[in-house]
Scaffold this motif. Structure first.
Motif, PDB file in Angstrom:
ATOM      1  N   GLY A  89     -14.283  -1.706   2.521  1.00  0.00           N
ATOM      2  CA  GLY A  89     -14.526  -3.027   1.956  1.00  0.00           C
ATOM      3  C   GLY A  89     -13.839  -4.103   2.779  1.00  0.00           C
ATOM      4  N   GLY A  90     -12.965  -3.658   3.698  1.00  0.00           N
ATOM      5  CA  GLY A  90     -12.338  -4.628   4.595  1.00  0.00           C
ATOM      6  C   GLY A  90     -11.230  -5.443   3.957  1.00  0.00           C
ATOM      7  N   ARG A  91     -10.627  -4.914   2.869  1.00  0.00           N
ATOM      8  CA  ARG A  91      -9.549  -5.624   2.188  1.00  0.00           C
ATOM      9  C   ARG A  91      -8.213  -4.966   2.490  1.00  0.00           C
ATOM     10  N   PRO A  92      -7.147  -5.764   2.591  1.00  0.00           N
ATOM     11  CA  PRO A  92      -5.831  -5.136   2.776  1.00  0.00           C
ATOM     12  C   PRO A  92      -5.504  -4.205   1.603  1.00  0.00           C
ATOM     13  N   ASN A  93      -4.964  -3.040   1.934  1.00  0.00           N
ATOM     14  CA  ASN A  93      -4.552  -2.061   0.922  1.00  0.00           C
ATOM     15  C   ASN A  93      -3.538  -2.676  -0.051  1.00  0.00           C
ATOM     16  N   GLY A  94      -3.743  -2.425  -1.334  1.00  0.00           N
ATOM     17  CA  GLY A  94      -2.855  -3.008  -2.343  1.00  0.00           C
ATOM     18  C   GLY A  94      -1.417  -2.554  -2.209  1.00  0.00           C
ATOM     19  N   GLY A  95      -1.213  -1.292  -1.860  1.00  0.00           N
ATOM     20  CA  GLY A  95       0.149  -0.800  -1.687  1.00  0.00           C
ATOM     21  C   GLY A  95       0.866  -1.509  -0.551  1.00  0.00           C
ATOM     22  N   TYR A  96       0.139  -1.809   0.504  1.00  0.00           N
ATOM     23  CA  TYR A  96       0.722  -2.561   1.627  1.00  0.00           C
ATOM     24  C   TYR A  96       1.137  -3.968   1.177  1.00  0.00           C
ATOM     25  N   VAL A  97       0.257  -4.649   0.463  1.00  0.00           N
ATOM     26  CA  VAL A  97       0.571  -6.016   0.022  1.00  0.00           C
ATOM     27  C   VAL A  97       1.756  -5.995  -0.951  1.00  0.00           C
ATOM     28  N   VAL A 133       8.707   0.103  -9.960  1.00  0.00           N
ATOM     29  CA  VAL A 133       7.983  -1.089  -9.532  1.00  0.00           C
ATOM     30  C   VAL A 133       6.680  -1.156 -10.318  1.00  0.00           C
ATOM     31  N   SER A 134       6.366  -2.327 -10.845  1.00  0.00           N
ATOM     32  CA  SER A 134       5.067  -2.538 -11.487  1.00  0.00           C
ATOM     33  C   SER A 134       4.396  -3.741 -10.846  1.00  0.00           C
ATOM     34  N   ALA A 135       3.158  -3.556 -10.414  1.00  0.00           N
ATOM     35  CA  ALA A 135       2.423  -4.644  -9.748  1.00  0.00           C
ATOM     36  C   ALA A 135       1.101  -4.872 -10.448  1.00  0.00           C
ATOM     37  N   PHE A 136       0.823  -6.127 -10.773  1.00  0.00           N
ATOM     38  CA  PHE A 136      -0.473  -6.526 -11.324  1.00  0.00           C
ATOM     39  C   PHE A 136      -1.261  -7.237 -10.222  1.00  0.00           C
ATOM     40  N   PHE A 137      -2.465  -6.721  -9.952  1.00  0.00           N
ATOM     41  CA  PHE A 137      -3.320  -7.272  -8.905  1.00  0.00           C
ATOM     42  C   PHE A 137      -4.251  -8.298  -9.553  1.00  0.00           C
ATOM     43  N   LEU A 138      -4.054  -9.553  -9.200  1.00  0.00           N
ATOM     44  CA  LEU A 138      -4.693 -10.647  -9.926  1.00  0.00           C
ATOM     45  C   LEU A 138      -5.926 -11.206  -9.218  1.00  0.00           C
ATOM     46  N   ARG A 139      -5.854 -11.270  -7.910  1.00  0.00           N
ATOM     47  CA  ARG A 139      -6.968 -11.798  -7.111  1.00  0.00           C
ATOM     48  C   ARG A 139      -7.025 -10.998  -5.815  1.00  0.00           C
ATOM     49  N   PRO A 140      -8.207 -10.921  -5.175  1.00  0.00           N
ATOM     50  CA  PRO A 140      -8.279 -10.231  -3.888  1.00  0.00           C
ATOM     51  C   PRO A 140      -7.357 -10.913  -2.869  1.00  0.00           C
ATOM     52  N   VAL A 141      -6.666 -10.102  -2.095  1.00  0.00           N
ATOM     53  CA  VAL A 141      -5.812 -10.627  -1.017  1.00  0.00           C
ATOM     54  C   VAL A 141      -6.589 -10.476   0.284  1.00  0.00           C
ATOM     55  N   VAL A 142      -6.483 -11.459   1.171  1.00  0.00           N
ATOM     56  CA  VAL A 142      -7.194 -11.416   2.447  1.00  0.00           C
ATOM     57  C   VAL A 142      -6.183 -11.497   3.586  1.00  0.00           C
ATOM     58  N   PRO A 143      -6.520 -10.971   4.765  1.00  0.00           N
ATOM     59  CA  PRO A 143      -5.611 -11.129   5.896  1.00  0.00           C
ATOM     60  C   PRO A 143      -5.358 -12.616   6.155  1.00  0.00           C
ATOM     61  N   GLY A 144      -4.102 -12.950   6.441  1.00  0.00           N
ATOM     62  CA  GLY A 144      -3.755 -14.348   6.680  1.00  0.00           C
ATOM     63  C   GLY A 144      -2.409 -14.671   6.065  1.00  0.00           C
ATOM     64  N   PRO A 145      -2.032 -15.961   6.135  1.00  0.00           N
ATOM     65  CA  PRO A 145      -0.708 -16.323   5.633  1.00  0.00           C
ATOM     66  C   PRO A 145      -0.598 -16.188   4.119  1.00  0.00           C
ATOM     67  N   ALA A 146       0.622 -15.930   3.681  1.00  0.00           N
ATOM     68  CA  ALA A 146       0.904 -15.811   2.256  1.00  0.00           C
ATOM     69  C   ALA A 146       2.317 -16.299   2.021  1.00  0.00           C
TER      70      ALA A 146
END
Lengths: 265, 265
Positions: free
Chosen positions: B34-42, B62-75
């Motif tokens: 799908g070309g998205r950064p892996n959630g574990g990496y983010v 650790v608990s992480a809630f994934f709220l929106r798609p992350v894309v390569p680029g600044p954060a």
């Protein structure tokens, strides 16, 4: 307003005091051994506040970090909406006592009556005798310190080793559970009930277990009736251990799963 | 400052821009299908920021809630200390892209080299042939879209059904995993690697799985070498499903456990 008819609802009530601020009264009616309010019950107070601020009806996944001991008495819950999306709304609730943060809850809510895909179930529900042929774990005893056992009824196929003073070395258990006052289960009560049973490490001769973090997945609206439960710990490492919990409803459907990380006393 | 020697460390680097504010660059080098950064990496980027602000050295839960798609680029990552206790320090990290909150991470840190109790292990590690007798899952292929497979190596005892175009109907898998560039595992990398493998629902003929929430328990510092992994899904209900992951180190010790709630595409 009329009084809430059931203990679980009355004892989780929150009152709006300002935008995203709620007053709550933590009761001593859900205490576990040690005389502390059950963590699942306190988390339920936070979830109750979240139902007031999130647009979706059903808790889907909840994570709670237990930061300080909670005691019976007044508490304040502050909430925030993290994201309100098309399918899922995510929020945060923080419980304060004496101005100190005691519990941090993050939860995603959705509408579980709107299926988002197919169903494949690859594990079986607990094998238990019918509830009326199973034994009441409390056997009519009342342990004042353990007030949660006056609210929740547990039935087992056979006495657990720890209850006979002979820990089996096998930290797992299957049992029935329900509210004693006839309140039927719903998603909000499942989120609390995953933390309402004796910790399986009692079968290792331990005297208790302190929750650090609890994650609950709510999977389906439960049918009325008894809940079949399965709890197990597989890895105690340097005192830290996980506790996995499943709840199946009276129709045989898995309705909730949870895992917590806890510490031996 | 010298360049970080390993991809995992270079790509998770965060730079302090203010008190509790960090700049990060999400790379395209850990993309999944799908070309998205892996959630574990983010999530690992957020944990890296938390190591800067929490006084305890080791992530514990650790608990992480994934709220929106992350894309390569600044954060940008913003952190807060929730509680700094004697044994456990708890904090929060939030990742923003384009001013929008994309990931909310809450984590408790401790010192896992200070045991807090005894050890009882009641499950066995995956049964796998030695890594040098196991098959490289990528078999030398490069799938440009799947850049994570250029960073992480997977070895299996037999081809999974999904990889042969014949999903087995059994959504579980055991395999070896390591970084291709020789970086040895540590607690921070385990927290990301629990999300780095193919989702077991591929064995149900599905094409992927979108994480809603991921909880990781870090249980012990891993020894150098290959990691033996076990992943399984047991309950797909209305599209929602859990994914349980275990990582065992080269000495046969359980070092991490995780569970995520995810949604079929």
């Amino acid at each position: 307003v009329s009084a809430a008819p059931y203990d679980f609802d009355a004892d989780r009530a929150v009152e709006t005091v300002a935008d995203h601020r709620f007053a709550a009264a933590i009761t001593d009616r859900w205490n576990v051994l040690g005389g502390r309010p059950n963590g699942g019950y306190v988390m339920g107070v936070c979830l109750q506040a979240l139902t007031r601020v999130l647009p979706s009806p059903d808790p889907l996944v909840v994570s709670a970090f237990f930061l300080r001991p909670v005691v019976p008495g007044p508490a304040e819950v502050r909430t925030a909406v993290i994201r309100s999306g098309r399918r899922i709304a995510t929020g945060e609730a923080t419980l304060y006592q004496d101005g100190k943060e005691s519990l941090r809850v993050t939860a995603a809510f959705s509408d579980l009556r709107q299926p988002a895909g197919r169903t494949v179930v690859l594990a079986a529900r607990p094998e238990l005798p019918p509830p009326d042929q199973a034994m009441d774990l409390m056997g009519g005893r009342v342990i004042p310190e353990l007030s949660i056992a006056q609210r929740v009824e547990y039935r087992v196929a056979a006495w657990p080793g720890w209850a006979r003073g002979e820990p089996s070395g096998r930290p797992s258990q299957e049992f029935w559970m329900r509210f004693r006052d006839g309140r039927e289960p719903d998603l909000l009560s499942l989120a609390s009930l995953v933390d309402a049973a004796a910790p399986p490490v009692l079968e290792l001769g331990e005297t208790g277990s302190a929750t650090i973090e609890l994650t609950v997945h709510l999977r389906a609206h439960p049918a009325p009736g008894w809940l079949a439960c399965r709890v197990a710990t597989r890895f105690v490492i340097g005192g830290y251990h996980e506790e996995d919990f499943e709840i199946w409803d009276s129709t045989g459907a898995l309705v909730a799963q949870s895992r917590q990380l806890a510490l031996l006393p």
